[in-house]
Design a protein around this motif. Structure first.
Motif, PDB file in Angstrom:
ATOM      1  N   VAL A   1       2.126   1.038  -2.242  1.00  0.00           N
ATOM      2  CA  VAL A   1       3.249   0.884  -1.577  1.00  0.00           C
ATOM      3  C   VAL A   1       4.123  -0.405  -2.270  1.00  0.00           C
ATOM      4  O   VAL A   1       3.546  -1.332  -2.662  1.00  0.00           O
ATOM      5  N   THR A   2       5.310   0.265  -2.532  1.00  0.00           N
ATOM      6  CA  THR A   2       6.170  -0.703  -3.369  1.00  0.00           C
ATOM      7  C   THR A   2       7.063  -1.557  -2.756  1.00  0.00           C
ATOM      8  O   THR A   2       6.906  -1.471  -1.593  1.00  0.00           O
TER       9      THR A   2
ATOM     10  N   MET B   1      10.727   0.712   1.902  1.00  0.00           N
ATOM     11  CA  MET B   1       9.288   0.952   1.411  1.00  0.00           C
ATOM     12  C   MET B   1       9.196   2.256   0.693  1.00  0.00           C
ATOM     13  O   MET B   1       9.536   3.297   1.418  1.00  0.00           O
ATOM     14  N   LYS B   2       8.543   2.413  -0.275  1.00  0.00           N
ATOM     15  CA  LYS B   2       8.304   3.524  -1.117  1.00  0.00           C
ATOM     16  C   LYS B   2       6.791   3.671  -1.335  1.00  0.00           C
ATOM     17  O   LYS B   2       6.075   2.694  -1.534  1.00  0.00           O
ATOM     18  N   ARG B   3       6.433   5.013  -0.888  1.00  0.00           N
ATOM     19  CA  ARG B   3       4.899   5.073  -1.135  1.00  0.00           C
ATOM     20  C   ARG B   3       4.672   6.107  -2.275  1.00  0.00           C
ATOM     21  O   ARG B   3       5.333   7.138  -2.361  1.00  0.00           O
TER      22      ARG B   3
END
Length: 130
Positions: free
Chosen positions: A24-25, A1-3
């Motif tokens: 959230v990507t 997860m990337k924020r």
């Protein structure tokens, strides 16, 4: 997860320890903080006691956040509407409905004891992009 934190001058700067929105990507989901009727340029409240004017400003602010994340009203899947007076529901609902047409998102509307800076309305959103 990337924020990824979203920050735009098209909406008022945060007046506390929060972001205007977070994406959230992976599924590209945007969690937009509640917007109140502050003018993004001056930081001043608009619509002195006029829920119609305040709702229009809140939605302009929220649109600015959506656009900064590369999204539109069509990406919104849920909103929360917070009203200082539930008696304003019909007016807020009429203005809100113009943004969504035939496919409005899920929503909750509640009356609250008070909103930041004495606002009459606050709206937050969750949106999902490609």
């Amino acid at each position: 997860m990337k924020r990824e934190t979203i920050q735009t001058d098209a909406a008022p700067a945060a007046i506390g320890p929060y972001s205007q929105a977070v994406v959230v990507t992976g599924g590209r989901t945007l969690y937009a903080s509640g917007q109140i009727p502050l003018d993004p340029q001056t930081g001043e409240m608009v619509g002195d006691g006029d829920v119609r004017a305040q709702t229009e400003q809140v939605l302009r602010n929220l649109q600015g956040v959506l656009e900064a994340a590369g999204m539109t009203w069509a990406n919104v899947v849920r909103c929360g509407i917070f009203l200082a007076d539930l008696g304003d529901f019909a007016v807020v609902n009429e203005i809100y409905a113009r943004r969504f047409g035939e496919a409005p998102p899920a929503r909750a509307t509640v009356q609250v004891a008070g909103l930041p800076k004495g606002a009459l309305v606050e709206i937050d959103a969750i949106a999902v992009g490609d």
